[in-house]
Design a protein around this motif. Sequence first.
Motif, PDB file in Angstrom:
ATOM      1  N   VAL A  38      23.303  17.871 -75.451  1.00 14.23           N
ATOM      2  CA  VAL A  38      23.070  18.775 -74.320  1.00 14.23           C
ATOM      3  C   VAL A  38      23.753  18.255 -73.059  1.00 14.23           C
ATOM      4  O   VAL A  38      23.419  18.676 -71.957  1.00 14.23           O
ATOM      5  CB  VAL A  38      21.552  18.961 -74.067  1.00 14.23           C
ATOM      6  CG1 VAL A  38      20.894  19.682 -75.230  1.00 14.23           C
ATOM      7  CG2 VAL A  38      20.875  17.618 -73.805  1.00 14.23           C
ATOM      8  N   THR A  39      24.729  17.354 -73.228  1.00 12.28           N
ATOM      9  CA  THR A  39      25.364  16.687 -72.083  1.00 12.28           C
ATOM     10  C   THR A  39      25.860  17.669 -71.034  1.00 12.28           C
ATOM     11  O   THR A  39      25.602  17.508 -69.835  1.00 12.28           O
ATOM     12  CB  THR A  39      26.534  15.816 -72.571  1.00 12.28           C
ATOM     13  OG1 THR A  39      26.070  14.948 -73.606  1.00 12.28           O
ATOM     14  CG2 THR A  39      27.115  15.004 -71.432  1.00 12.28           C
ATOM     15  N   GLU A  40      26.557  18.691 -71.472  1.00  8.05           N
ATOM     16  CA  GLU A  40      27.170  19.625 -70.514  1.00  8.05           C
ATOM     17  C   GLU A  40      26.162  20.593 -69.910  1.00  8.05           C
ATOM     18  O   GLU A  40      26.488  21.306 -68.961  1.00  8.05           O
ATOM     19  CB  GLU A  40      28.299  20.394 -71.199  1.00  8.05           C
ATOM     20  CG  GLU A  40      29.459  19.502 -71.618  1.00  8.05           C
ATOM     21  CD  GLU A  40      30.610  20.298 -72.205  1.00  8.05           C
ATOM     22  OE1 GLU A  40      30.452  21.522 -72.373  1.00  8.05           O
ATOM     23  OE2 GLU A  40      31.664  19.691 -72.498  1.00  8.05           O
ATOM     24  N   LYS A  41      24.949  20.604 -70.431  1.00  9.17           N
ATOM     25  CA  LYS A  41      23.935  21.546 -69.945  1.00  9.17           C
ATOM     26  C   LYS A  41      23.081  20.970 -68.824  1.00  9.17           C
ATOM     27  O   LYS A  41      22.295  21.704 -68.215  1.00  9.17           O
ATOM     28  CB  LYS A  41      23.035  21.998 -71.100  1.00  9.17           C
ATOM     29  CG  LYS A  41      23.782  22.715 -72.214  1.00  9.17           C
ATOM     30  CD  LYS A  41      22.855  23.058 -73.365  1.00  9.17           C
ATOM     31  CE  LYS A  41      23.609  23.756 -74.483  1.00  9.17           C
ATOM     32  NZ  LYS A  41      22.741  24.070 -75.648  1.00  9.17           N
ATOM     33  N   VAL A  42      23.202  19.663 -68.563  1.00  5.26           N
ATOM     34  CA  VAL A  42      22.291  19.041 -67.600  1.00  5.26           C
ATOM     35  C   VAL A  42      22.983  18.671 -66.285  1.00  5.26           C
ATOM     36  O   VAL A  42      22.386  17.975 -65.457  1.00  5.26           O
ATOM     37  CB  VAL A  42      21.605  17.795 -68.209  1.00  5.26           C
ATOM     38  CG1 VAL A  42      20.744  18.193 -69.387  1.00  5.26           C
ATOM     39  CG2 VAL A  42      22.620  16.745 -68.610  1.00  5.26           C
ATOM     40  N   GLY A  43      24.228  19.110 -66.088  1.00  5.59           N
ATOM     41  CA  GLY A  43      24.878  18.857 -64.808  1.00  5.59           C
ATOM     42  C   GLY A  43      26.335  18.450 -64.954  1.00  5.59           C
ATOM     43  O   GLY A  43      26.665  17.619 -65.802  1.00  5.59           O
ATOM     44  N   THR A  44      27.191  19.028 -64.127  1.00  2.00           N
ATOM     45  CA  THR A  44      28.622  18.733 -64.224  1.00  2.00           C
ATOM     46  C   THR A  44      28.938  17.306 -63.795  1.00  2.00           C
ATOM     47  O   THR A  44      29.793  16.646 -64.394  1.00  2.00           O
ATOM     48  CB  THR A  44      29.429  19.721 -63.362  1.00  2.00           C
ATOM     49  OG1 THR A  44      28.913  19.707 -62.019  1.00  2.00           O
ATOM     50  CG2 THR A  44      29.331  21.132 -63.913  1.00  2.00           C
ATOM     51  N   ALA A  45      28.258  16.797 -62.770  1.00  2.00           N
ATOM     52  CA  ALA A  45      28.494  15.412 -62.339  1.00  2.00           C
ATOM     53  C   ALA A  45      28.038  14.438 -63.412  1.00  2.00           C
ATOM     54  O   ALA A  45      28.692  13.425 -63.675  1.00  2.00           O
ATOM     55  CB  ALA A  45      27.772  15.134 -61.022  1.00  2.00           C
ATOM     56  N   PHE A  46      26.934  14.756 -64.046  1.00  3.82           N
ATOM     57  CA  PHE A  46      26.414  13.914 -65.117  1.00  3.82           C
ATOM     58  C   PHE A  46      27.405  13.836 -66.270  1.00  3.82           C
ATOM     59  O   PHE A  46      27.635  12.771 -66.848  1.00  3.82           O
ATOM     60  CB  PHE A  46      25.080  14.480 -65.603  1.00  3.82           C
ATOM     61  CG  PHE A  46      24.505  13.778 -66.800  1.00  3.82           C
ATOM     62  CD1 PHE A  46      23.733  12.642 -66.641  1.00  3.82           C
ATOM     63  CD2 PHE A  46      24.721  14.259 -68.088  1.00  3.82           C
ATOM     64  CE1 PHE A  46      23.203  11.983 -67.748  1.00  3.82           C
ATOM     65  CE2 PHE A  46      24.198  13.610 -69.186  1.00  3.82           C
ATOM     66  CZ  PHE A  46      23.437  12.471 -69.018  1.00  3.82           C
ATOM     67  N   ALA A  47      28.015  14.959 -66.616  1.00  2.69           N
ATOM     68  CA  ALA A  47      28.907  15.034 -67.773  1.00  2.69           C
ATOM     69  C   ALA A  47      30.329  14.586 -67.470  1.00  2.69           C
ATOM     70  O   ALA A  47      31.163  14.538 -68.382  1.00  2.69           O
ATOM     71  CB  ALA A  47      28.926  16.466 -68.307  1.00  2.69           C
ATOM     72  N   ALA A  48      30.617  14.241 -66.224  1.00  2.00           N
ATOM     73  CA  ALA A  48      31.988  13.849 -65.860  1.00  2.00           C
ATOM     74  C   ALA A  48      32.384  12.538 -66.542  1.00  2.00           C
ATOM     75  O   ALA A  48      31.551  11.651 -66.727  1.00  2.00           O
ATOM     76  CB  ALA A  48      32.094  13.706 -64.352  1.00  2.00           C
ATOM     77  N   PRO A  49      33.657  12.380 -66.928  1.00  3.28           N
ATOM     78  CA  PRO A  49      34.114  11.137 -67.570  1.00  3.28           C
ATOM     79  C   PRO A  49      33.981   9.935 -66.640  1.00  3.28           C
ATOM     80  O   PRO A  49      34.217  10.039 -65.431  1.00  3.28           O
ATOM     81  CB  PRO A  49      35.591  11.434 -67.882  1.00  3.28           C
ATOM     82  CG  PRO A  49      35.698  12.916 -67.894  1.00  3.28           C
ATOM     83  CD  PRO A  49      34.718  13.401 -66.864  1.00  3.28           C
ATOM     84  N   LYS A  50      33.598   8.804 -67.213  1.00  2.00           N
ATOM     85  CA  LYS A  50      33.433   7.560 -66.454  1.00  2.00           C
ATOM     86  C   LYS A  50      33.835   6.392 -67.336  1.00  2.00           C
ATOM     87  O   LYS A  50      33.858   6.508 -68.558  1.00  2.00           O
ATOM     88  CB  LYS A  50      31.967   7.376 -66.028  1.00  2.00           C
ATOM     89  CG  LYS A  50      31.389   8.511 -65.214  1.00  2.00           C
ATOM     90  CD  LYS A  50      29.895   8.366 -65.069  1.00  2.00           C
ATOM     91  CE  LYS A  50      29.283   9.585 -64.430  1.00  2.00           C
ATOM     92  NZ  LYS A  50      29.382  10.787 -65.282  1.00  2.00           N
TER      93      LYS A  50
END
Length: 560
Positions: A412-424
């Motif tokens: 559900v990575t992309e469902k909980v926030g765009t900043a959260f799902a951004a590559p790091k």
Amino acid sequence: MMGAVHRNLLLALLVAAGTMAHAQMVTFRDVTAQSGIHFTHNNGAFGKKWLPETMGPGCAFIDYDNDGFPDILLVNGQDWPGHNKNGATTPTLYHNNGNGTFTDVTKKSGLDISLFGLGATIGDYDNDGFDDIFITAVGQSHLFHNNGNGTFTDVTKPAGLWGPNEFSTSAAWVDYDRDGKLDLVVANYVQWSEKSDLYCTLDGSHKSYCTPESYKGTSARLWHNLGNGKFEDATEKAGLNEPTSKSLGVAILDYNNDGWPDILIANDTQPNKLYLNKKNGSFEERAVSAGVAFSEDGIARAGMGVDAADYDHSGNASLIISNFSNQMLSLYHNEGNGLFVDEAARSEVGRATLVTLGFGCFFFDYDNDGWPDIFVADGHIEDQIESVQKRVSYAEPPHLFRNLGNGKFQEVTEKVGTAFAAPKVARGAAYADINNDGALDLLVMTNAGSPHLYLNQGGTNRSLRVKLVGTKSNRDGIGAVVRVNAGADKQWMMMKTGSSYLSQSELVLTFGMGTKNKADSLEVDWPSGQVDKLSNIATGQTVTIQEAKGQIAARAYGKM
């Protein structure tokens, strides 16, 4: 009869759909800057690509002043001698102000000591009621005693921990002999020094970071707490001496449910180790017979982070181990008979993690539905990897897998926030409830970059949080098992340190309770053998339970 079957099936589908819709309401918002956290990791890199540069950093949550709000410790590296690039850098301690902001208190805390730090673990080793800090490092690791007044003292030498010049990574406090005093397990990586750094290359013309196969291994170390502020090296007599290990992750669990803590060590390109506690001050290595030493095809993978939890309510602690790219996450299900079976390849967890390189990982119930979910922090070690492996990236998105409650997970990575799902380029990660709302927030560290503090928002499920105070057992209650029953739902967790990668989550247990307003019963099995039982405990609060006394405090969410 068929009509009843159809009605039941339709009801189940509607419940599942409603549950998923509810899960999608939870978001993680990046609040790092507005929280007052301004930190950049110094990995010491100056162009030579020395091995330790790409490994850190870790982090830890610690309520060092016992105000009920978890504070944050960020571990830092330093410049290499003769290569001054970033100037003096030290670990950084941020005090949680209880209003959504943090204040840098490093200088007045006494933690402003320069070292090439990698990880940290938190525990009250002298049982004085204030949590202490152990920071792992390349070279000399350090133990800091909490003085109870907002300051710490470096007690590495008087504690007997001075001397080992090692490449130490993750660590965990554990009372392995159940004498009421916390002992210390320290993972060590490889034998490396500036002079012995080797030349490796990906493309044949430029230096790259070497894989651990190029270096000799070294044993993890076990420090036994003597009870007078001093420790002794018990590695050899406890049966943990294994010089071929290349250890990065440490998890404490009781995999055979005998009440004694066992030790899991994730190794990089060497077999993982599972040490069974023999209850006499020693351990027996069981990883091969338990099925967790290798992959299913007999390969020693590149293990990084690790955690243990009962993700399917079976009553047994199962495992996750994050691995290198092209190896997928290990999801070892505890069969309850001394054996583990890797379920990753048959699940979405395996398919989704095949290409990414995982570091920090843990089970945590982000949506408070009572089922432990999985978080994995990802990031490659080589900034030029895309030039030789087109499918693999240097900066990578994390993974968040929602536990569907039937042994299956859904990303559900992309469902909980765009900043959260951004590559790091992520490394260490930990969780805590930073704002006393009953939902678990996340802290993710990046190599040569800034941390990311994510606030858990939007969920409406309830939770019950439990803090322990040991008396005969160690003060933090580490090793205690807490069981919460509500109707037919039965959950349990062990209070533990370690897990993830180089990092430490808060020493409070959070039980997701769904829509329930209370737990029918709560039981604490202490390491001492003491059992405390409570009944009819309301959700929406943090309860503090003292050994042999029961509940001694309660704090409703949203209040100081």
